[in-house]
Each structure stands twice: as structure tokens, then as C-alpha cells.
Design an enzyme around this catalytic site. Structure first.
Site, PDB file in Angstrom:
ATOM      1  N   ASN A  12       1.637 -15.217  -6.757  1.00 57.66           N
ATOM      2  CA  ASN A  12       0.328 -15.331  -6.313  1.00 57.66           C
ATOM      3  C   ASN A  12      -0.701 -15.253  -7.457  1.00 57.66           C
ATOM      4  O   ASN A  12      -0.743 -14.092  -8.022  1.00 57.66           O
ATOM      5  CB  ASN A  12       0.128 -14.438  -5.114  1.00 57.66           C
ATOM      6  N   HIS A 100      -3.752 -12.805   3.279  1.00 56.57           N
ATOM      7  CA  HIS A 100      -3.787 -11.795   2.194  1.00 56.57           C
ATOM      8  C   HIS A 100      -4.709 -10.798   2.406  1.00 56.57           C
ATOM      9  O   HIS A 100      -5.878 -11.291   2.816  1.00 56.57           O
ATOM     10  CB  HIS A 100      -3.853 -12.569   0.801  1.00 56.57           C
TER      11      HIS A 100
HETATM   12  P1  PGA Z   1       0.250  -7.398  -7.630  1.00 56.45           P
HETATM   13  O1  PGA Z   1      -0.649  -8.271  -6.096  1.00 56.45           O
HETATM   14  O2  PGA Z   1       1.339  -7.853  -7.840  1.00 56.45           O
HETATM   15  O3  PGA Z   1      -0.717  -7.601  -8.850  1.00 56.45           O
HETATM   16  O4  PGA Z   1      -0.055  -6.055  -7.198  1.00 56.45           O
HETATM   17  C1  PGA Z   1       0.148  -8.587  -5.102  1.00 56.45           C
HETATM   18  C2  PGA Z   1      -0.518  -9.644  -4.001  1.00 56.45           C
HETATM   19  O5  PGA Z   1      -1.481  -9.147  -3.871  1.00 56.45           O
HETATM   20  O6  PGA Z   1       0.251 -10.562  -3.811  1.00 56.45           O
END
Ligand code: PGA
Length: 251
Positions: A12, A100
């Protein structure tokens, strides 16, 4: 018998990436995926909407998949600034992240909205990755499993099957913080998610459950080995090809 769950490693990119750097990153990831020739796992990147088409075109045939980070529930119409699931599909996307926690928090997305977006993904022929997760306050109050249950019941559409649904468990306090739950905590959350899904659909045993929140190359193997974890949703670490490929390799 539970059907085989093919691990999914999803990146993502959030609101990061201008064309030149993003295409270089996508091509590096695609080269790694193509070289590895994985048939036992799926690797996906979700760039900003402006870059989905370019990333999908630039990585075609490599085995790397492209997805969206969000979609509107409607197919078209007077919704200035929004992007529909059909538009993502048209751009070359195969998946779309819905619900999300950043969108639940920043844009006020409720479970009902998330559910409508997942249904929109189906309508367009996309696979929705439905995100759920508790805040730190909810965890400290001992409400984690109850929160996950209520989010699932509100966000997962009726008619879900193993082939039409991916769920990502992302504790809000673990996103972008470098903190992660312990492996037993992840396993407990995922076991509960699968149990709740069992009350909502017949094929719960086949649904892929991703863990997300501060996944990186160095902790991926441990997190991915936790019970009922079928992949990862990766934010920050997906912006580095070597790091993201190391996570995919660990799956
Ligand atoms: P992060 O984000 O791996 O930077 O903690 C994960 C996400 O929000 O999908």
C-alpha cells in the site's frame, strides 16, 4: 476441508509516488517477482490512483499485480474527485483496498460505506481487501476482539466467498509506528476473525487474512508464520523494492 489459501503480499503505497520514481519502484518489484516466478503466492502493489494505469502497463506480464487504495461505491456520476471501482479495473487493477483505517479516520468511512465499496469492487470485477483493526485505546480497554467482530459484521458484504474476499487485520496503533502485536496476539486476532467470518459465510476457512502494521523484511517471517495469517498488507516497507521483495519471499 479448508481450501488452500495462497498467500497475498500487498503493498500500500498510500499518498506516495510521482511518476518517475514510482515507475522505477514498480519495475524493480516486477523484476524481482518475475525472476522468482512464484506460483504459490500473489504479489500486489497499490499505487496512488494517478499511477495505477502506468504501473499496471509497466509491469504487465511480470506476475506483479496492481490495485487501488480506495474506490467510490457508485460506478459513475456526480462525485467530484472520486474514482470508481470500474475506473480502477479499466486502469488495469485486479484488487482494491477498502476501509483502510486512515480512510475510516480521515474521511469518516463507516462500516456501511466500506461494505458498499466492497460490493462495488465485486460489481467491477475487483477483489476487495477489507481492512479492520482496533485503536490503541480499544486494545488497552480489552475490546480488540469485540471491535474486530463488529467491524467484520458491518463491513463484509453478504454473499462473500473465499474467492471474493480478502480481510486485512491492521491494528491502528501498529500502522507506521514500528510497533507490532506479538505473534500470539496476531494469531488470536486472526483466529477470532476467521471464527466470526464462519458465522457470516460458508467458505470462511478459505478466506485469506492479511496482517498489516509495521511489517518489514526483518519481522515478516515471524508475523507470517502466526496462525491464520495468509499474507501481509505493507505500507512503508513497500516503498523499497528490496525490502518489499524480502517480505514477499518470507511468505
Ligand atoms: P505500515 O502501514 O506498513 O507503514 O505500518 C501498513 C498499512 O497502513 O497498510
Amino acid at each position: 476441508m479448508a481450501r488452500t489459501r495462497r498467500p497475498l503480499i500487498a503493498g500500500n503505497w498510500k499518498m506516495n509516488g510521482l511518476k518517475a520514481d514510482a515507475l522505477a519502484l514498480a519495475k524493480d518489484v516486477a523484476a524481482g517477482v518475475s525472476q522468482a516466478g512464484w506460483s504459490d503466492r500473489e504479489v500486489l502493489v497499490c499505487p496512488p490512483a494517478t499511477l495505477v494505469a502506468a504501473v499496471a502497463d509497466a509491469t504487465k506480464g511480470s506476475g506483479l499485480l496492481a490495485g487501488g487504495q480506495n474506490c467510490h461505491a457508485k460506478a459513475s456520476g456526480a462525485h467530484t474527485g472520486d474514482v470508481s471501482a470500474e475506473m480502477l479495473k479499466d486502469a488495469g487493477a485486479s484488487h482494491v483496498i477498502v476501509g483502510h483505517s486512515e480512510r475510516r479516520a480521515d474521511c469518516g468511512e463507516t462500516d456501511a460505506i466500506v461494505r458498499a465499496k466492497a460490493e462495488a469492487a465485486w460489481r467491477a470485477g475487483l477483489l476487495p481487501i477489507v481492512c479492520i483493526g482496533e485503536t490503541l485505546a480499544e486494545r488497552e480497554a480489552g475490546k480488540t476482539l469485540a471491535v474486530l467482530e463488529s467491524q467484520l459484521k458491518g463491513s463484509v458484504p453478504a454473499g462473500s466467498t473465499a474467492a471474493k474476499l480478502v480481510v486485512a487485520y491492521e491494528p491502528v496503533w501498529a500502522i507506521g509506528t514500528g510497533k507490532t502485536p506479538t505473534t500470539p496476539e496476531v494469531a488470536a486476532a486472526h483466529a477470532h476473525i476467521r471464527k466470526v467470518l464462519g458465522g457470516l459465510m460458508a467458505e470462511a476457512a478459505g478466506v485469506r487474512l492479511l496482517y498489516g502494521g509495521s511489517v518489514k523484511g526483518s519481522n515478516a517471517a515471524e508475523l507470517l508464520a502466526a496462525g491464520d495469517v495468509d499474507g501481509a498488507l505493507v505500507g512503508g516497507a513497500s516503498l523499497n523494492a528490496a525490502e518489499f521483495l524480502a517480505i514477499a519471499k518470507a511468505a
